[in-house]
Every structure is written in structure tokens, then in C-alpha cells.
Design a protein around this motif. Structure first.
Motif, mmCIF file in Angstrom:
data_model
loop_
_atom_site.group_PDB
_atom_site.id
_atom_site.type_symbol
_atom_site.label_atom_id
_atom_site.label_comp_id
_atom_site.label_asym_id
_atom_site.label_seq_id
_atom_site.Cartn_x
_atom_site.Cartn_y
_atom_site.Cartn_z
ATOM 1 N N LEU B 256 1.491 34.648 -8.626
ATOM 2 C CA LEU B 256 2.874 34.139 -8.537
ATOM 3 C C LEU B 256 3.056 32.886 -9.382
ATOM 4 N N THR B 257 2.046 32.050 -9.415
ATOM 5 C CA THR B 257 2.112 30.841 -10.240
ATOM 6 C C THR B 257 2.193 31.215 -11.717
ATOM 7 N N GLU B 258 1.377 32.222 -12.089
ATOM 8 C CA GLU B 258 1.378 32.636 -13.494
ATOM 9 C C GLU B 258 2.743 33.220 -13.888
ATOM 10 N N VAL B 259 3.304 34.024 -12.985
ATOM 11 C CA VAL B 259 4.623 34.591 -13.233
ATOM 12 C C VAL B 259 5.665 33.483 -13.390
ATOM 13 N N ALA B 260 5.527 32.495 -12.539
ATOM 14 C CA ALA B 260 6.471 31.368 -12.610
ATOM 15 C C ALA B 260 6.324 30.623 -13.931
ATOM 16 N N ASP B 261 5.104 30.541 -14.415
ATOM 17 C CA ASP B 261 4.855 29.896 -15.707
ATOM 18 C C ASP B 261 5.627 30.582 -16.831
ATOM 19 N N PHE B 262 5.581 31.910 -16.839
ATOM 20 C CA PHE B 262 6.318 32.651 -17.865
ATOM 21 C C PHE B 262 7.790 32.249 -17.836
ATOM 22 N N GLU B 263 8.344 32.246 -16.634
ATOM 23 C CA GLU B 263 9.769 31.939 -16.475
ATOM 24 C C GLU B 263 10.061 30.506 -16.914
ATOM 25 N N ALA B 264 9.224 29.590 -16.444
ATOM 26 C CA ALA B 264 9.451 28.177 -16.735
ATOM 27 C C ALA B 264 9.375 27.902 -18.240
ATOM 28 N N LYS B 265 8.475 28.584 -18.908
ATOM 29 C CA LYS B 265 8.295 28.346 -20.340
ATOM 30 C C LYS B 265 9.230 29.202 -21.193
ATOM 31 N N GLY B 266 9.962 30.118 -20.521
ATOM 32 C CA GLY B 266 10.939 30.915 -21.264
ATOM 33 C C GLY B 266 10.381 32.131 -21.957
ATOM 34 N N TYR B 267 9.277 32.685 -21.446
ATOM 35 C CA TYR B 267 8.715 33.919 -22.019
ATOM 36 C C TYR B 267 9.093 35.092 -21.122
ATOM 37 N N PRO B 268 9.543 36.176 -21.688
ATOM 38 C CA PRO B 268 9.981 37.299 -20.856
ATOM 39 C C PRO B 268 8.815 37.998 -20.158
ATOM 40 N N LEU B 269 9.109 38.608 -19.037
ATOM 41 C CA LEU B 269 8.097 39.340 -18.277
ATOM 42 C C LEU B 269 8.815 40.332 -17.362
ATOM 43 N N VAL B 646 17.184 38.210 -22.732
ATOM 44 C CA VAL B 646 16.915 38.051 -21.296
ATOM 45 C C VAL B 646 15.419 37.902 -21.034
ATOM 46 N N LEU B 647 15.073 37.277 -19.890
ATOM 47 C CA LEU B 647 13.661 37.090 -19.536
ATOM 48 C C LEU B 647 13.112 38.269 -18.737
ATOM 49 N N HIS B 648 14.004 39.048 -18.127
ATOM 50 C CA HIS B 648 13.565 40.223 -17.378
ATOM 51 C C HIS B 648 14.452 41.389 -17.757
ATOM 52 N N THR B 649 13.915 42.570 -17.611
ATOM 53 C CA THR B 649 14.727 43.751 -17.857
ATOM 54 C C THR B 649 15.889 43.748 -16.872
ATOM 55 N N PRO B 650 17.104 43.966 -17.365
ATOM 56 C CA PRO B 650 18.258 43.957 -16.453
ATOM 57 C C PRO B 650 18.094 45.006 -15.359
ATOM 58 N N VAL B 651 18.496 44.660 -14.156
ATOM 59 C CA VAL B 651 18.482 45.645 -13.070
ATOM 60 C C VAL B 651 19.729 46.507 -13.181
ATOM 61 N N ASN B 652 19.759 47.544 -12.389
ATOM 62 C CA ASN B 652 20.824 48.538 -12.472
ATOM 63 C C ASN B 652 22.206 47.931 -12.277
ATOM 64 N N GLU B 653 22.286 46.932 -11.412
ATOM 65 C CA GLU B 653 23.586 46.356 -11.080
ATOM 66 C C GLU B 653 24.116 45.444 -12.194
ATOM 67 N N GLU B 654 23.218 45.064 -13.097
ATOM 68 C CA GLU B 654 23.558 44.036 -14.080
ATOM 69 C C GLU B 654 24.251 44.653 -15.295
ATOM 70 N N LYS B 655 25.318 44.005 -15.765
ATOM 71 C CA LYS B 655 25.977 44.478 -16.990
ATOM 72 C C LYS B 655 25.972 43.367 -18.022
ATOM 73 N N LEU B 656 25.736 43.757 -19.259
ATOM 74 C CA LEU B 656 25.556 42.757 -20.305
ATOM 75 C C LEU B 656 26.417 43.097 -21.520
ATOM 76 N N PRO B 657 26.752 42.074 -22.287
ATOM 77 C CA PRO B 657 27.487 42.332 -23.524
ATOM 78 C C PRO B 657 26.561 42.855 -24.612
ATOM 79 N N LEU B 658 27.073 43.678 -25.493
ATOM 80 C CA LEU B 658 26.295 44.191 -26.623
ATOM 81 C C LEU B 658 26.677 43.494 -27.914
ATOM 82 N N THR B 659 25.673 43.242 -28.721
ATOM 83 C CA THR B 659 25.921 42.922 -30.123
ATOM 84 C C THR B 659 25.396 44.111 -30.913
ATOM 85 N N ILE B 660 26.259 44.695 -31.729
ATOM 86 C CA ILE B 660 25.846 45.902 -32.451
ATOM 87 C C ILE B 660 25.762 45.584 -33.936
ATOM 88 N N ARG B 661 24.530 45.658 -34.431
ATOM 89 C CA ARG B 661 24.341 45.373 -35.850
ATOM 90 C C ARG B 661 24.524 46.635 -36.682
#
Lengths: 726, 726
Positions: B256-269, B646-661
Motif C-alpha cells: 500500500l505504501t508503494e502504491v501510494a508512492d506512485f500516486e504521490a509522485k504522479g506515476y500512473p498505476l 490520468v493516473l489510473h484507468t478510468p472506471v466504468n462510471e467515469e467520463k472523460l473528454p477526448l482530444t482527437i489527433r
């Protein structure tokens, strides 16, 4: 349901009630029916068991072995090896599974011509005739399915199949020496390779033959194996001289000039090898002389022979449409081509006869002494694939496993029928080849691994040459040539780039010295080969075959990491860079880049060959021998008979004086062998054994005596004794 | 005696008269009876032939494939591939030999997960599930017996045997394209590997099934293969995020500490992996939680899930006496142990059920998302030997070939029954695995060869991850992490030494950037996997699968040594260090020690992903990309939809804006896939395809439009178009 086989005793093969079969059944599997072997004693210390429907074409059948019962009887009549009591087999899925128990501390040797390792327990191999390619995985020139245990027995699987061997790796659920279950999370001594108490094999066929050889030690086992296979080959004397292979497109005159160069510069030479260019068409092969390079081959061979030089011809067996036998041999060739040449099925007599007639007329009848049989090993990309079919019905797999062996046997027969010994080179062999006059070679060319192969060859009844071809430095050149001179065939194989013994001027004299030393040692070497023939002792011997060089596991396990006790080291460390030539001579080759090395001295005192000085006893020594000489050591009581440094192997008519060296302080005796050196008359008792003995007189001084044979099979005039140890 | 098979058409599988069998007989051998196959059309563009007594347990049977007839029908109904007209088989020596013709210039791909080579014509392999050990000899994690021809067809041997494949090496005496016989003595162009006009195989069993897949090009063949195997796997969305495996003896709090480290430092997981230490006993395995390190596993998993992090458990299948199922599973285990653990025979339902019950209770029911299935591949020293027997009667050989596949299928079924997608890791696979949610990994760890494996995975329906573990330099670390982010599973596997994404400070930001870029690309990646599922197009694609990237031999042969024509280069040189992700993205990884590299651009214009600038068209370019970014190129008309970093894969309930290149100057359109990302509801049509289109307006300016689905299976709020090319 124990089974006992009762049979009659005969002169040649005799059978007695031998062994009680076992039937075990596994708790875990209804199908896993394991059956005990029915062992039949077929010669003193040799047992056989036929399992299921064994193939007709086997290595021993192809080699047409002719067991030496005289030699086997002399070795005694031991009982069946205890360790193998629980051996079983299973037949399933069209295959035969074999199971042979192992004891703790037991070491295994053999399982083919290996180049990286001597001790094989813990290895897995699929035995498959192939060019060696850097891994001891079973793909090698002579993947002989035979292993020798340090506990004094050997097991041979006489099958021309790709046998997979688990040499002490698998762990059965019904193991008698079950390793403990460990927790890798918490136990630091968790092992990735838990203890295994068995050798297990898959023979991918519905049956097989299994042989067991008993012995008090590994050497006795190897002796029995070699004697059962007919005794080791005894080469013609010229075969033990020096040989050189000339560049492939040389003409007769160029070859003669090169031969003259050897003589003029004082380098010995006993036979030359001609490479593919001697033929009108090669790869695939016409097998007939190229008339532009060799317009008069008989004259050319006569001129060589006048100089006491024999000639050897390169071939591979694949026949060209330009060969006179092409059309006739077609019906006896396989479904696939090798380099667009047809592949004869030599299990069929018509194919053998066509080759015999052509080769006899073209080569043997005009003086050719032997062949270099190339490319009967691999690679898969070159040879026929396993989907190939052959007119005899033999499968491609079986053909691959016996092809080199078959060509050896076939050609040997041609020479034998002329009462003429041959000695040649081959790249593929298998079980049963001990009596065949061929030395294995390849182009892998790692000097260290070449020496390991010398060690491993000694367990499986094959000969190996660590040929020299070329080198980057004069140091490497000298080191390689030194090794070459202590091998079954002292060969320079520089047909590609033309390196000569004298190519590196700064070591040219040292190279000459070791080549001449090889010639001086001929009486010793020839006797060593006679031991191979009459007693089954291989001429080159891994240290593990030295009597008294114990492999007691108690010693081993108690003294790990010790450098003081060579038993322990020898048992734990693969001793692969030193070997024995015959009874007395320990060879410790040097490799380019090294100025020092360790030498493991077995029990008893050991002396420097050159000075006679004591170097140690049952210990590991570190030596700094200098560049000019290869380190050689002689056992206490060692007797080394030598002739003068001749340039050619003496012919039958020639008689020479002997210098007989004695090493150490002991009384000793040793038998020197001799015969005509050319024919098979020695098989009809035309040979001599001369006892050389050293005793102490009343003053305590050593004095050598001999009782030279006075027959035509003895070629030494006088004996001068040299007591080497000061 | 031509044979024609007549059968009925059904909805699911239909059969029509398909192909005329051939019977050839070889002139050289009475035994060499070659028989033509009887091909039966079993799905559009898919033919099957059963030869002799085929095994019941085959890879396709174990994978329980469920062909996607809808997708196959969309691909059309091609005729049987002409090239294969002369295919034959033979049955001899208990084996089945197969013969498939080849045309000049034809290239072959597939034949297992290879790490050194993409093009396989000219190679010989014995397909054998094993840890990859440095040679493309058939011993690999997924030795899928399937090859794809550049001429647009594929051949699958559905057998769980060690099949030996001669992929265009052998030359038959009845060859239709017979190479000329040459004289090596005089002809400089003599070839050591004469031209071969066939693929030949040995299936070491009395019969087998053979499948043929048609196609207009290699991609269509691969699509048919994947669709026939059920369509490619569609991972849960979290499976495409980033994953990290924690040190083996970590406690719940440390994880749990390691997971928190990822989040705190801004690395996705998105998910973490627990190594053997999660178990009370491992190697062999108890399969239950260690109560000291994980006293409350459900609570631990809940706390992870609150952070939107899933957990994956390491296992190997070998069961310890400390496991609660040990006694019950004993009757269903084999004759040999693996690390002193029992080996379950998962072909038997009771063994599967015992595992299902234990694993469901211990893991699935409390939130475990998947497994890392270790050591179902090799080495031989570790796994059961080929002499092992199993209670179902399956041979050890077959068990070895299907074990990993069987565990994948078994575990996938458990999750599928919960309507929950899993995505895990496995070390052993085989044919038929396209639909199974597993990514292959190993510890071979050569970065370049890892990329080659990405290429070769695309032909055989498997996924591969070039995991990062540790590195000697920060440059190597960054280069490896960049590659990892463009693979089917973006995995840091540093359980042994604890390397973190930020371990090398000088590249920590660059590593973060590429990890976040991976997260931004999720809409594109997820759609790419949907193409795998619905159309059979692999997510990672070797360049040889790019449409229009021709393999015309005329072109090839005419323009050797040209650096101007990439077709010729691609055809002659193995193109193994670049690959496509999906339809548009060309990835050209950089390797430590290199600052420049060549990139082969297929036909059409290609643009720099980062700048949108044109880089070239149908040529080889040399690039110097700098350290911070992995070179990425986009095809003309490429559309790349992205979400915020994003730092985590969006869950089903989450909706996000798209940028389409959009890249290039062309009008284009592309379909974006979406669904709930977690369940199998997409198999019941609960999914969305949204057309993204770019057209030119009257002024000639590009303008993007979309028609977003308005159902629960769509998770994007707005679309912002970016026209990347200036």
C-alpha cells in the motif's frame, strides 16, 4: 510377479539366471505400469535385456561387433550391479521409458562426445548425431547412448533413435530418496534442482535393447564396453605419425612439393590428406580423380610411398550425377538430396557394393590408405530432414544415427579384406565403434573444449582429434600443436588457409620439437593402442578413469571448497583440462593467454616428464611451464619406451634402438607391444609383448631388463635405460 | 484416385466440396507413399484435414475455441490457396510426415514466438514449449505450429506434439524447382543451402489435424486465424494501464505504501502484482495467503480498489503438501514432482474443480483480478521429464505442449463465469490462444530481442510484454520503459530488486511522460484490441502485416542492396526492430547505446507523432530522436483519440473528454470502440462504435466530426480535434 530367465551356457555367449525382475505400480496412475527388466548374462560382466519390439537396425548391429570374450574373461565374472536392482521400463504412447536408479554421491560419465562437461549427472540430453554446436545437449558427432557410473557399472541403450536422457534430474513421486519440500519464501537453501535418484530416458520407439556392463571402477566398465564391442581399434603404425592436409585445389606436383618441404625442414610426416579438389566433381561427389590436377594418380601415390608417406582422401558419401555409379546407385538412394547429391542407403548391400567396386578400383587398389568421411553428422540444414524416406524402409532418424557408423564399418571392411589396416577421419559415429579405425574431428575449434572432448571420448569407445588449422598468434599455434601431438591423430588440417608447422617462425622450433617427441613416443603410443585393443583400455583417458582416483562421496561431501584434497575437487569440479595418455603419461595442455595452470595429481608420486623431478603426490599443483613445452607428468614407476626422432613412421622392415625411460624410485614392470604395424596378422597371434622391468640391485640401484621377442613382430634392436629421477 | 468430400452447409460450420486430393509416389522408394490431403471447408476461408488417428487432446481442443463466424463471413469467401495444391502427407514409423509446397520468393512468418528472426523460411525448428534460450530453434514459450505465407495463406498443425518443421530447407529428389547440381571445386556460387521448394514436417504421432487459412495478404490470414480461434482477447480497460510487481516478501502495508508512492509522485498505476511471498508456502504452492504478511487479504484488496488499483497474484500450478487441496488433488497428479510439488493433470475435471473452488474462495471472491502463471514453460531441468505419466493417460510431451494453454483456459473460465474480465501473465502457450486474456513474459531480458518478439507475436495469436526489470544505466532504463509503454501489457517487473520508475533521477521525468502518454492513448489502444476481438487484427503488428507493404519477389530480386526501395530491404532483411500499434502508429524503439536508427516507412506518407511533420514516404529514413522520447510515426490520415493523462484507468462510471489527433492532409475516418471495460456484456452487443471522420470543407480546411454513441457503453464527453500536420 518376479521373472527368472534360465538359459544355456555356450562358448561364445552364455546365459545364466541373472536377475529378478520387478513390477512396480505407481499410486498416481493406472497407466504408469513400470516393469522390471529381464536381464540375461551374455558375456562375463555383460547383461542384456530386450524390451518390446526392438529395432533391427541398431548401432551394435551396424557396427557388426565381435565381442572379445578372451579379454572379458580375463576381467573376471562380477555380479550384476546392485545399484541397478530397481531398474524398470514402461511402454506407452508408442515409446519406451527407461528408469535406472542412482545412489547419492554417484557420478555419471559418457552420454556422447561432450565438449563442455565430463561429469553428466544433472544433465538432460537428446542424443542426436549432429555437428557439435556449443552445448552439451546431446547433439554431437558421437551421441553414444552409454553412461558409466563412478559406482562401477555402465548402461548402454542400443538404439538408433533420438533418445532423451534425464541423467539425474527428474523427481518421481515414489522416489526412494525424496528431497524435502522447501518454502522458497523463507528457506535460503531452497534448491532449484531438487535431488533426483534416477536416470530416466525416452526411447521414441516401441522397444529397445539395454546392456549393462559391470566393473570394480569406471575403467573396468569402459574396458568391458570396449571389449564387448570387439576391443579398441589398433591403427597402423603410420596412423600414429603426423598428418597434414593439403589445400583443396592442389595438384599432384604441389602436394609432392609440400611433402618435400616437410622433409627438407625436418618436420615429421606420415600421411597426407587430399581435400575435395582431388575429385572431378565434389559436393556432390564423383569419387573419381580430377584428371587436370591428378592426371596419374597411381604414379603420384607411388611417389609418395617411396618417401614412406601414405595418402588419405576426403569424401562425403553424397553422389553426383557425374559419378560413374550414379545411375546404378539411384534405386538405393533416399527421398532427399544433400547438396543436390543423392544419399545412398548403405544398409542395402547393392549400394555398398557399388561403392566398394568404385572405391577399390579408383583408390584402394592404387594405394590410398584411408578416408576422411565428412558431413555424415549435420547440420540439419545440410543433411536429409527427418521426413526423408529410404528404400530399405529405415527411417530418416535411424539413418541419421547410424550413417557415420555405417560408412566406417563399410570402408573398414574393404581394407580388412585386403589385410590392410586403415586409419581415417569421420564426423559421425555412435555406439559400437570401439573397433573401427576412425578418429572424430570437427570445425568447432575451441582449444579448451577440444581437450574436454579428449576426456569425454574415453568413456564411449571413440577417438577424437583436437586438430590444428590456423591461429591468430604464434603462442596459440604452438599450444594447439602441442595438444595435437598428444591425441589419437596428430593432425594439421589447414587445407583452407595453408598454415604450416613452421608458419610462425618464433615457435617453429618448438613445434618441431613436440612433433618429433610424438615420433619418439611411438612405441609407447602403439602399446597404448594395443591395450585398447586387447584390454579395452582407451588410449586417451579422462582422469576419472585413473585407478585409485577415488570418487568416494563421503570424502567429497565432507571437504567442499578444499584445495588440499584433489578427490574432493575432482569430484565437485569437472576435471576436463588434463588427461592421461596410456598408463603413465599425464598431459596438462596449456592454452593461449595462460602462463600458469593447475594440475590435479592423483594418488602416488608424479614426476616431470622432461626432468624426472618429483612434482607432487595426490594434490593440486600450480605450474608455470614456459612456452616451449607442453606440461607432461609421469606416474611413479612409469616406463616410457622411445625411439629416435624419425621423420616418418618406421616401416615393417625397419628396426630401431629403444631408449627406455624410468621415472621415480620404484621397482616396476610393463609390457611393450609390437607387431608388423600394417596388417591384421596380429588378430592371428602374430604379435609380441615384451616385458620391460626395473628392479633394485643389492646396492639399491635401479636396473632395467627386457626380454625382447625374437620374432618378425618385434622391431627394436637395443634398449638403453634412462633413470630419469635424480 | 482423387477424393471429393461432400457435406452439408450449416449455420455454424459448413462444408462444401473443396479440394482434390493427390496421390504421388516417389520413384526412389516403395514405402514413400505420399497422399494428398482431403480438405474440408469448415468456415469461410478455413479448411481442415484430419490425417490418420489424430490425438484427442489438441491445442484447439484445450483452448475450446469458439470461431467467430460473423467476422469470418465479413472477410469474404476466398478459394483454397493455389500454392498448397500439391500438399501431401505420409504415415510411417508411427509418425506423420507433412509436405507443403513453396513458391520462389515466398516468405514465411510465424512458427512460434521467436526472438531473433521474423522471416522463417530457411529455418528448422522442433516446436517445444520451453523458456526461450537464445535460439529460434522452436523451443519457446508459444511454439505455435502455424505459419503465414507472404503469398496469402496460413497452415496450422493442430497437434500437441513436438513437431519438427523444415521451413524450406530440404530438397526432394522429385522437387519441381530442382536446384542445379554444382561443383564446389570450380563454381564460386556453389551454395551450402540449395533452393528448397517445400515446408516439410514430422508430427511424431500416427495422425494430426491440419488447417489452412486463406487471405489476400498475410494480415487477412492472421485475421482468419484469430477469428477462427474466437477472435482476439479484449482485456479489461485496467489491463491496458500500467502495472508494477512488488518485492516478493512485501507485507500488505508495504504494498500500500508503494502504491501510494506512485500516486504521490504522479506515476500512473492500474494494477499491482504480488509475487510468491503472498502465499504461506511457495515453490511448491499452498495457494493460500500468508497470514503474517497478509493477515486480512480482503481488507487489503478493498483498500487497493478504493484507489482504483487491481491486484494480480503470482502462482505456478505445482501444489504443496501445505495446501488445503493437497490430499484431494493427489489422485489427479502426475508421476513426477516439480520443485517437490505435485503436478495437477488439469485435463481432468476434478483437478480443475479443486483449483476453482480454492482459488475462487481465496482470491476471486475477495477481489483478485488475475494471475501471473509462472513456470508452465520450462526448463527441462525444472518441469516434469518426458517419461512422466499422468492419470488421464495424456503423455508428458502433450502435457508440456498444452499446460500453459490449459491453465489460461481454466482461469479465464472462472472469471468469465463471474462476468468479470481478467488479464494476466503466462509463460507457456500454444495454438488457439487468441481469445485468452494472457500476455506472455519471460526473463530472457534482451531489449532488442524483446522487440523482435513483439513482431513475431503478431502472427500467431499471442500477446507478449517486453517487461522492464532493472537496468545498468538510466539510458537503458528509459529506453526499456519507453518500449514497455507500447506493448500489450505495460509492466514493471522489479520484484527481485525493487527498481521503480523514478529510480534513475535523470530520466525520471521522461519515464513519467511516456507512462502518462500510454494512459492518454487508452482510447486508441482499447479500440485496437477491439479490432483484435471483432476483426482478428492483432494489436501489435509486425511490419509484414501492414497492408500495401508488398512482398513482391520480382521487386525484391531486382533491387538487391538498394537502400532506396524499402520493399526490397524489408524482403531481404529481417524487419524486426519496429512495429505497428493498431492501424496508424508506427513504433521504432531506441536501444541503449544508440543515438540514431533507421526506420523503414511503408508506402504512403508518414508523420512524426509528436510534431505532426512529414518524415517520409515509402523509404528508409535515419533518425536521431534524442533521449527523451520514443520515436513514433503516424500514417497519412491517422486518427489518434486521446484522454487526459490520468493516473489510473478510468472506471466504468467515469467520463472523460477526448482530444482527437489527425495526421496528414487527407480526409479520413475511423471507428472508435467503447464498452463498460470490465464485463463480458460486449459479447451480448453492449458496446459502441463511434465514427470519427475528418473531411475538407469548401475552403479545403480539415474538419473533424463524430457521432458519439449515446449509450452506457460510451465514456467520452467532448471531442477536441487537433490537426497535427502543419
Amino acid at each position: 510377479m518376479p521373472l527368472i530367465y534360465l538359459a544355456n551356457m555356450t562358448d561364445r555367449f552364455y546365459r545364466i539366471p541373472a536377475f529378478i525382475g520387478l513390477i512396480l505400480s505407481l499410486s498416481t496412475s493406472a497407466l504408469a505400469q513400470q516393469t522390471g527388466f529381464r536381464w540375461e548374462l551374455i558375456a562375463p560382466g555383460v547383461w542384456k535385456s530386450v524390451v518390446g519390439a526392438s529395432d533391427k537396425i541398431t548401432p551394435l548391429a551396424v557396427a557388426e561387433i565381435n565381442p572379445r570374450l578372451d579379454g572379458l574373461k580375463k576381467l573376471g565374472e562380477p555380479t550384476f550391479p546392485n545399484v541397478l536392482t530397481g531398474s524398470t521400463y514402461q511402454q506407452t504412447d508408442g515409446k519406451t521409458y527407461l528408469h535406472f536408479p542412482l545412489q547419492k554421491g554417484e557420478q555419471l560419465f559418457g552420454l556422447g562426445l561432450n565438449f563442455k562437461s565430463v561429469q553428466q549427472r544433472g544433465s538432460i540430453k537428446t542424443l542426436h548425431v549432429d555437428h557439435y554446436n556449443g552445448k552439451d545437449n546431446g547433439r554431437t558427432h558421437a551421441p553414444v547412448p552409454f553412461y558409466v557410473s563412478s559406482r562401477g557399472y555402465g548402461v548402454l541403450i542400443n538404439s538408433a533413435r533420438y533418445i532423451t536422457v534425464y541423467a539425474g534430474t527428474g523427481v518421481r513421486t515414489d522416489s526412494k530418496d525424496m528431497p524435502p519440500e522447501q518454502n522458497r519464501n523463507t528457506q535460503r537453501d531452497w534448491s532449484a534442482q531438487p535431488y533426483s535418484d534416477a536416470v530416466e530416458m525416452v526411447v521414441p520407439a516401441p522397444g529397445t535393447e539395454v546392456y549393462v556392463f559391470a566393473g570394480n571402477n569406471p575403467m573396468e566398465v569402459v574396458q568391458r564396453y570396449n571389449l564387448y564391442c570387439g576391443g579398441g581399434t589398433l591403427p597402423p603404425k603410420w596412423g600414429l605419425g603426423f598428418t597434414h592436409r593439403t589445400p583443396t585445389l592442389f595438384t599432384d606436383e604441389q602436394v609432392l612439393t609440400e611433402v618435400a618441404d616437410f622433409e627438407a625442414k625436418g618436420y615429421p610426416l606420415s600421411f597426407v590428406g587430399l581435400e575435395p579438389g582431388w575429385q572431378s566433381h565434389a559436393y556432390p561427389n564423383s569419387f573419381v580423380w580430377d584428371s587436370t590436377r591428378f592426371p596419374k594418380p597411381k604414379l603420384f601415390l607411388d611417389r609418395l610411398l617411396q618417401k614412406n608417406i601414405r595418402a588419405n582422401l576426403w569424401i562425403n558419401p553424397y553422389v553426383s550425377s557425374h559419378s560413374p555409379i550414379f545411375k546404378d546407385v539411384l534405386p538405393y538412394t533416399g527421398s532427399h538430396l544433400v547438396w543436390v547429391g543423392r544419399v545412398p542407403d548403405f544398409t542395402m548391400a547393392p549400394a555398398r557394393n557399388l561403392y566398394k567396386d568404385l572405391f577399390t578400383k579408383q583408390h584402394l587398389s592404387i594405394g590410398i590408405s584411408g578416408y576422411k568421411v565428412d558431413e555424415v553428422d549435420g547440420y540439419d540444414n545440410w543433411l536429409w530432414p527427418d521426413v526423408a524416406t529410404f528404400p530399405s524402409g529405415l527411417s530418416a532418424e535411424q539413418m541419421r544415427q547410424i550413417y557415420g557408423l555405417q560408412v566406417q564399418k563399410m570402408t573398414d571392411t574393404w581394407f580388412r579384406q585386403r589385410n590392410q589396416r586403415t586409419y581415417g577421419l569421420v564426423r559421425g559415429s555412435n555406439a559400437g565403434s570401439s573397433a573401427l579405425p576412425y578418429v572424430i574431428y570437427n570445425d568447432y575449434y575451441d582449444h579448451r573444449d577440444f581437450i574436454t572432448a579428449l576426456c569425454t571420448s574415453s568413456f564411449i569407445g571413440v577417438l577424437w582429434t583436437p586438430e590444428a588449422r590456423s591461429s591468430k598468434t604464434s603462442e596459440e599455434w604452438l599450444r594447439r600443436m602441442q595438444s595435437v601431438c598428444f591425441s589419437p591423430m596428430a593432425m594439421l588440417n589447414a587445407w583452407a588457409d595453408g598454415t604450416k608447422p613452421w608458419t610462425f617462425p618464433d615457435v617453429a622450433q618448438d613445434v618441431k620439437d613436440v612433433m618429433l617427441l610424438r615420433m619418439q613416443l611411438l612405441p609407447y603410443l602403439y602399446t597404448t593402442f594395443a591395450q585398447y585393443h586387447f584390454e579395452g583400455k582407451p588410449p586417451i583417458r579422462a582422469m576419472n578413469l585413473v585407478e585409485g582416483f577415488s570418487f568416494d562421496t563421503k570424502t567429497t561431501e565432507g571437504q567442499l571448497n578444499s584445495t588440499e584434497n584433489p578427490y574432493a575437487i575432482a569430484a565437485r569440479k569437472d576435471l576436463s583440462d588434463q588427461f592421461m595418455v596410456g598408463d603413465f603419461l599425464l598431459v596438462a595442455p596449456m592454452f593461449a593467454g595462460s602462463t600458469t595452470r593447475k594440475v590435479v595429481l592423483p594418488p602416488g608420486k608424479w614426476y616431470d616428464f622432461y626432468t624426472g623431478k618429483l612434482v607432487g603426490e595426490a594434490k593440486v599443483i600450480e605450474i608455470t611451464p614456459g612456452l616451449s613445452k607442453i606440461p607432461l607428468f609421469v606416474k611413479e614407476g612409469g616406463i616410457i619406451p622411445m625411439i629416435p626422432p624419425v621423420l616418418h613412421t618406421p616401416v615393417n622392415e625397419e628396426k630401431l634402438p629403444l631408449t627406455i625411460r624410468h621415472y621415480g624410485k620404484s621397482e616396476t614392470s610393463w609390457a611393450l607391444y609390437d607387431d608388423d604395424g600394417e596388417t591384421f596378422d596380429y588378430e592371428r597371434s602374430t604379435y609380441s609383448w615384451t616385458r620391460l622391468a626395473v628392479k633394485k640391485n643389492k646396492k639399491g640401484e635401479l636396473a632395467g631388463t627386457w626380454s625382447p621377442a625374437r620374432n618378425a613382430a618385434f622391431h627394436y634392436t637395443t634398449a638403453t635405460w634412462e633413470y630419469m629421477t635424480p
